[in-house]
Design an enzyme around this catalytic site. Sequence first.
Site, PDB file in Angstrom:
ATOM      1  N   SER A  92       1.328  -1.364  -0.096  1.00 58.87           N
ATOM      2  CA  SER A  92      -0.435  -0.298  -0.245  1.00 58.87           C
ATOM      3  C   SER A  92       0.554   0.999   0.097  1.00 58.87           C
ATOM      4  O   SER A  92       1.673   1.322  -0.976  1.00 58.87           O
ATOM      5  CB  SER A  92      -1.424  -0.017   0.970  1.00 58.87           C
ATOM      6  OG  SER A  92      -2.088   0.975   0.746  1.00 58.87           O
ATOM      7  N   HIS A 201      -8.406   1.013  -1.186  1.00 58.11           N
ATOM      8  CA  HIS A 201      -8.148   0.521  -2.616  1.00 58.11           C
ATOM      9  C   HIS A 201      -9.313  -0.221  -3.020  1.00 58.11           C
ATOM     10  O   HIS A 201      -9.691  -1.132  -3.328  1.00 58.11           O
ATOM     11  CB  HIS A 201      -7.569  -0.252  -1.982  1.00 58.11           C
ATOM     12  CG  HIS A 201      -5.932   0.007  -1.690  1.00 58.11           C
ATOM     13  ND1 HIS A 201      -5.126   0.528  -2.291  1.00 58.11           N
ATOM     14  CD2 HIS A 201      -5.309  -0.170  -0.606  1.00 58.11           C
ATOM     15  CE1 HIS A 201      -3.784   0.573  -1.387  1.00 58.11           C
ATOM     16  NE2 HIS A 201      -4.086   0.692  -0.541  1.00 58.11           N
TER      17      HIS A 201
END
Length: 306
Positions: A92, A201
């Site tokens: 991430s 996401h």
Amino acid sequence: MIAFVFPGQGTVRVGMGGWLRRDPVGAAVVARADEVMADVLGEPVSQLCARGPAEKLVATDGAQPAVTACNLAALAVLAERGVVPDVVAGHSVGELSALCAAGVLDVEATLRLVGVRSRLMAAVPGTGGMTAVMGPEPAQVAAWAAEVSTPEEPLVVGLENAPDHTVVSGAFPAIERVVALASEFPATRKVVALKVGNAFHSPLMAPAADAWAEAVRAVPMAEPRVPVIPNTTAEPTTDVAVLREALIEQLTARVRWSETMRALADADTCVEVGDSKVLAGLMRAVGTRCVSLADPAAARRLEPVG
């Protein structure tokens, strides 16, 4: 082959980075982060890491600067000792630290981009969340998410953390529907709601996407010294154009960490670069040797290259 992996915001805790702030090389990087991140946090990131409070540290606009400061401090400590990677990846927001390790971004640009990313993501209205489903394969969880998702209440797989650890991300009602399906599935061991501020996401991050793309496209990027494995593709690349677009897409796209770990399976040594043991644990679970710089002795045991 040495692989560097960089943790993301889910690994923060009060007191993080203590030994890195005491190391002269690490301390210099954290001090620079204090300066660059001042307009994001309104206080030194070093102080937030050391003393919290926990609520502010785990918030998106606190966690991303904090974990990045520790990642880059750990990277600087390794570089000063002559330990350099052959391939890099980051989970991430950790992908920005990986790009720095590969020489695509310098420290200043990395810190500034993380500041932009954290502000944009924190500003998106919190209409969703993330829940981990442990046991079923990612394909099964993805099928459930597709089954319960609607245009008004989207749900996707946000993170593939391991072959048996998948995180769905999206609207709360859709998450409830997946939890019901997972709870009836024989292979399900555990379902856990994550303590996050929004559905990262996932399509719910779309309000931040245009501004994020503009920020990423405005930053100069150099040719990487080593391959980088982007979250969205899980394939090593040295193509700057691919890396830039992958970083843009990552905001709303799936983190393919399980596939990333397979791409790193041939590494002789994997190092989790930061103050976290999460990725090291995931790597070891799939049979890849990985040490973590959460243990300061790990840096001393690693052998310089060349």
